[in-house]
Design a protein around this motif. Sequence first.
Motif, PDB file in Angstrom:
ATOM      1  N   PRO A  26       0.805  -1.232   0.000  1.00  0.00           N
ATOM      2  CA  PRO A  26       0.000   0.000   0.000  1.00  0.00           C
ATOM      3  C   PRO A  26       0.835   1.278   0.000  1.00  0.00           C
ATOM      4  CG  PRO A  26      -0.769  -1.525   1.695  1.00  0.00           C
ATOM      5  CD  PRO A  26       0.516  -2.075   1.164  1.00  0.00           C
ATOM      6  N   PHE A  27       2.076   1.203   0.459  1.00  0.00           N
ATOM      7  CA  PHE A  27       2.932   2.386   0.512  1.00  0.00           C
ATOM      8  C   PHE A  27       3.713   2.606  -0.770  1.00  0.00           C
ATOM      9  CE2 PHE A  27       2.502   0.884   4.878  1.00  0.00           C
ATOM     10  CZ  PHE A  27       2.034   2.037   5.485  1.00  0.00           C
ATOM     11  N   VAL A  28       3.736   1.595  -1.617  1.00  0.00           N
ATOM     12  CA  VAL A  28       4.547   1.665  -2.826  1.00  0.00           C
ATOM     13  C   VAL A  28       3.634   1.921  -4.014  1.00  0.00           C
ATOM     14  CG1 VAL A  28       6.257   0.479  -4.249  1.00  0.00           C
ATOM     15  CG2 VAL A  28       6.181   0.046  -1.794  1.00  0.00           C
ATOM     16  N   SER A  29       3.347   3.187  -4.208  1.00  0.00           N
ATOM     17  CA  SER A  29       2.488   3.563  -5.320  1.00  0.00           C
ATOM     18  C   SER A  29       3.298   3.541  -6.609  1.00  0.00           C
ATOM     19  CB  SER A  29       1.921   4.962  -5.086  1.00  0.00           C
ATOM     20  OG  SER A  29       2.990   5.882  -4.945  1.00  0.00           O
ATOM     21  N   ALA A  30       2.590   3.489  -7.713  1.00  0.00           N
ATOM     22  CA  ALA A  30       3.265   3.593  -8.994  1.00  0.00           C
ATOM     23  C   ALA A  30       3.856   4.995  -9.077  1.00  0.00           C
ATOM     24  CB  ALA A  30       2.287   3.353 -10.132  1.00  0.00           C
ATOM     25  N   VAL A  31       5.068   5.093  -9.567  1.00  0.00           N
ATOM     26  CA  VAL A  31       5.734   6.395  -9.657  1.00  0.00           C
ATOM     27  C   VAL A  31       5.194   7.137 -10.857  1.00  0.00           C
ATOM     28  CG1 VAL A  31       7.940   7.538 -10.029  1.00  0.00           C
ATOM     29  CG2 VAL A  31       7.808   5.538  -8.560  1.00  0.00           C
ATOM     30  N   GLY A  32       4.745   8.362 -10.607  1.00  0.00           N
ATOM     31  CA  GLY A  32       4.229   9.191 -11.694  1.00  0.00           C
ATOM     32  C   GLY A  32       5.343   9.587 -12.641  1.00  0.00           C
ATOM     33  N   GLY A  33       5.004   9.839 -13.834  1.00  0.00           N
ATOM     34  CA  GLY A  33       6.026  10.233 -14.795  1.00  0.00           C
ATOM     35  C   GLY A  33       5.392  10.488 -16.145  1.00  0.00           C
ATOM     36  N   GLY A  34       4.143  10.866 -16.121  1.00  0.00           N
ATOM     37  CA  GLY A  34       3.478  11.145 -17.374  1.00  0.00           C
ATOM     38  C   GLY A  34       2.628   9.972 -17.827  1.00  0.00           C
ATOM     39  N   SER A  71      15.104   2.021 -15.176  1.00  0.00           N
ATOM     40  CA  SER A  71      13.754   2.063 -14.599  1.00  0.00           C
ATOM     41  C   SER A  71      13.802   2.001 -13.078  1.00  0.00           C
ATOM     42  CB  SER A  71      12.910   0.890 -15.120  1.00  0.00           C
ATOM     43  OG  SER A  71      12.744   0.983 -16.506  1.00  0.00           O
ATOM     44  N   VAL A  72      14.670   1.146 -12.547  1.00  0.00           N
ATOM     45  CA  VAL A  72      14.784   1.001 -11.094  1.00  0.00           C
ATOM     46  C   VAL A  72      15.315   2.293 -10.481  1.00  0.00           C
ATOM     47  CG1 VAL A  72      15.917  -0.283  -9.238  1.00  0.00           C
ATOM     48  CG2 VAL A  72      15.108  -1.489 -11.279  1.00  0.00           C
ATOM     49  N   TYR A  73      16.342   2.857 -11.090  1.00  0.00           N
ATOM     50  CA  TYR A  73      16.924   4.098 -10.570  1.00  0.00           C
ATOM     51  C   TYR A  73      15.903   5.237 -10.639  1.00  0.00           C
ATOM     52  CZ  TYR A  73      20.129   7.966  -9.841  1.00  0.00           C
ATOM     53  OH  TYR A  73      20.739   9.097  -9.355  1.00  0.00           O
ATOM     54  N   HIS A  74      15.177   5.325 -11.728  1.00  0.00           N
ATOM     55  CA  HIS A  74      14.140   6.358 -11.870  1.00  0.00           C
ATOM     56  C   HIS A  74      13.105   6.224 -10.761  1.00  0.00           C
ATOM     57  CE1 HIS A  74      11.188   9.024 -13.735  1.00  0.00           C
ATOM     58  NE2 HIS A  74      10.301   8.077 -13.500  1.00  0.00           N
ATOM     59  N   ASN A  78      12.512   9.000  -7.779  1.00  0.00           N
ATOM     60  CA  ASN A  78      11.255   9.741  -7.852  1.00  0.00           C
ATOM     61  C   ASN A  78      10.198   9.283  -6.854  1.00  0.00           C
ATOM     62  OD1 ASN A  78      11.742  11.637 -10.077  1.00  0.00           O
ATOM     63  ND2 ASN A  78      12.112   9.755 -11.206  1.00  0.00           N
ATOM     64  N   ARG A  79      10.529   8.322  -6.031  1.00  0.00           N
ATOM     65  CA  ARG A  79       9.574   7.837  -5.037  1.00  0.00           C
ATOM     66  C   ARG A  79       9.563   8.795  -3.856  1.00  0.00           C
ATOM     67  NH1 ARG A  79       6.915   3.937  -5.365  1.00  0.00           N
ATOM     68  NH2 ARG A  79       8.242   2.806  -6.798  1.00  0.00           N
ATOM     69  N   ALA A  81       9.631  10.209  -0.221  1.00  0.00           N
ATOM     70  CA  ALA A  81      10.309   9.685   0.970  1.00  0.00           C
ATOM     71  C   ALA A  81       9.327   9.008   1.912  1.00  0.00           C
ATOM     72  CB  ALA A  81      11.051  10.808   1.690  1.00  0.00           C
ATOM     73  N   SER A  82       8.091   9.483   1.951  1.00  0.00           N
ATOM     74  CA  SER A  82       7.101   8.873   2.844  1.00  0.00           C
ATOM     75  C   SER A  82       6.789   7.444   2.423  1.00  0.00           C
ATOM     76  CB  SER A  82       5.821   9.706   2.875  1.00  0.00           C
ATOM     77  OG  SER A  82       5.271   9.790   1.577  1.00  0.00           O
ATOM     78  N   ASP A  83       6.789   7.155   1.122  1.00  0.00           N
ATOM     79  CA  ASP A  83       6.579   5.785   0.642  1.00  0.00           C
ATOM     80  C   ASP A  83       7.681   4.875   1.160  1.00  0.00           C
ATOM     81  OD1 ASP A  83       4.403   6.618  -0.797  1.00  0.00           O
ATOM     82  OD2 ASP A  83       5.246   6.171  -2.769  1.00  0.00           O
ATOM     83  N   VAL A  84       8.910   5.327   1.012  1.00  0.00           N
ATOM     84  CA  VAL A  84      10.057   4.524   1.402  1.00  0.00           C
ATOM     85  C   VAL A  84      10.064   4.298   2.911  1.00  0.00           C
ATOM     86  CG1 VAL A  84      12.576   4.406   1.434  1.00  0.00           C
ATOM     87  CG2 VAL A  84      11.403   5.295  -0.581  1.00  0.00           C
ATOM     88  N   ALA A  85       9.884   5.368   3.684  1.00  0.00           N
ATOM     89  CA  ALA A  85       9.922   5.247   5.146  1.00  0.00           C
ATOM     90  C   ALA A  85       8.815   4.337   5.660  1.00  0.00           C
ATOM     91  CB  ALA A  85       9.818   6.625   5.791  1.00  0.00           C
ATOM     92  N   GLY A  86       7.611   4.510   5.157  1.00  0.00           N
ATOM     93  CA  GLY A  86       6.493   3.678   5.597  1.00  0.00           C
ATOM     94  C   GLY A  86       6.698   2.228   5.241  1.00  0.00           C
TER      95      GLY A  86
END
Length: 104
Positions: A26-34, A71-74, A78-79, A81-86
């Motif tokens: 639930p904390f790992v949303s798809a990263v926006g990018g267009g 893709s992984v680096y992007h 771009n994630r 910080a709240s996604d990562v911490a949670g």
Amino acid sequence: MPDLAIPERTPYPSDLTDEQWALIEPFVSAVGGGPKEQVHPRREVVNAILYVTRTGVQWRFLPHDLPDWQSVYHSFRNRPASDVAGGIAGVAVVVDPGRNVEAG
């Protein structure tokens, strides 16, 4: 948006278990990018990030059975910080249930 199917491969020791993934998904949303479509399953991207952080390998040296390094680096850069911490706090509780993890 539903996630993509996980390709079959031999798991790495750094890969998330199903229980860990259920907690952080639930904390790992798809990263926006267009308007680009999602190319890699979110779980595999997280597994690749964990591989880099646990092994110390350079992004360009990710194994070929993980998503491409760009893709992984992007996603990593771009994630929010709240996604990562949670997500990490959730995994820490699963890995070591007695551990006192404080948010923030």
